[in-house]
Design a protein around this motif. Structure first.
Motif, short mmCIF file in Angstrom:
data_model
loop_
_atom_site.label_atom_id
_atom_site.label_comp_id
_atom_site.label_asym_id
_atom_site.label_seq_id
_atom_site.Cartn_x
_atom_site.Cartn_y
_atom_site.Cartn_z
N ALA A 106 0.72 -1.37 0.06
CA ALA A 106 -0.01 -0.06 -0.02
C ALA A 106 0.88 1.28 0.06
O ALA A 106 0.55 2.27 -0.77
N ARG A 107 1.97 1.23 0.75
CA ARG A 107 2.70 2.49 1.08
C ARG A 107 3.67 2.37 -0.51
O ARG A 107 3.47 3.57 -0.83
N ALA A 108 3.82 1.64 -1.23
CA ALA A 108 4.69 1.70 -2.42
C ALA A 108 3.66 2.26 -3.41
O ALA A 108 4.01 3.07 -4.22
N LEU A 109 2.45 1.86 -3.59
CA LEU A 109 1.47 2.28 -4.49
C LEU A 109 1.15 3.84 -4.09
O LEU A 109 1.30 4.43 -5.29
N ASP A 110 1.06 4.14 -3.08
CA ASP A 110 0.88 5.50 -2.83
C ASP A 110 1.90 6.30 -3.07
O ASP A 110 1.68 7.49 -3.83
N GLN A 111 3.15 5.92 -2.91
CA GLN A 111 4.22 6.67 -3.30
C GLN A 111 4.34 6.70 -4.79
O GLN A 111 5.04 7.87 -5.34
N LEU A 112 4.17 5.68 -5.51
CA LEU A 112 4.44 5.70 -6.81
C LEU A 112 3.22 6.69 -7.52
O LEU A 112 3.64 7.71 -8.44
N ARG A 113 2.05 6.70 -6.83
CA ARG A 113 1.11 7.69 -7.49
C ARG A 113 1.29 9.04 -7.30
O ARG A 113 1.12 9.99 -7.96
N ALA A 114 2.13 9.32 -6.19
CA ALA A 114 2.54 10.53 -5.57
C ALA A 114 3.56 11.29 -6.63
O ALA A 114 3.59 12.33 -6.71
N GLU A 115 4.27 10.04 -6.89
CA GLU A 115 5.33 10.43 -8.17
C GLU A 115 4.86 10.67 -9.68
O GLU A 115 5.53 10.82 -10.31
N GLY A 116 3.53 10.30 -9.56
CA GLY A 116 3.04 10.54 -10.99
C GLY A 116 2.97 9.26 -11.81
O GLY A 116 2.70 9.47 -13.07
N TRP A 117 3.25 8.16 -11.25
CA TRP A 117 3.12 6.81 -11.79
C TRP A 117 1.81 6.26 -11.92
O TRP A 117 0.84 6.58 -11.00
#
Length: 143
Positions: free
Chosen positions: A91-102
């Motif tokens: 969940a943390r990785a998905l949130d971080q990726l989305r925050a970085e525009g992925w």
């Protein structure tokens, strides 16, 4: 074989489901990088041109609610902690990726094997469509 050897034999990447998806997407003309260590969660595939990251999750290791997941009967506390940690990290990785525009996609193992598997051609076509689209996410799981 001892327990530690069993755990050592578990692969983190280049699993059969992952190789199946990689071969199919490559054959369809999509180009990608694998196991991007510089991105949160180390996605199994990234498509930089499309700003898309794809994870191919094992149903057991990532606690998917399907027929391939069953809590082990032994060392229950260990497994609940281990798998629970995996879910939190996911969940943390998905949130971080989305925050970085992925854009983020997940293909669950049950979509590729077992009694609920999908037709591979159909699953790959859905993935190709998603990669080339502007859709924020896709989740592909078994029937």
């Amino acid at each position: 074989m001892t327990r530690s050897r069993n755990m050592a034999a578990i692969r983190g990447g280049n699993t059969k489901p992952e190789l199946l998806v990689r071969r199919a997407l490559h054959a369809a003309g999509l180009r990608y990088r694998i196991h991007a260590k510089d991105l949160p969660g180390k996605p199994d595939l990234i498509f930089p041109r499309y700003r898309a990251a794809l994870f191919i999750h094992g149903c057991f290791w990532h606690r998917h609610d399907c027929h391939l997941f069953k809590w082990p009967a032994t060392r229950e506390g260990f497994w609940r902690e281990k798998i629970g940690r995996n879910v939190v990290n996911d969940a943390r990785a998905l949130d971080q990726l989305r925050a970085e525009g992925w854009r983020v996609g997940i293909v669950w193992e049950c979509a590729l094997k077992g009694r609920t598997r999908l037709d591979l051609t159909e699953a790959v076509q859905r993935l190709i469509g998603w990669v080339k689209s502007d859709e924020a996410q896709i989740v592909i799981s078994g029937k």
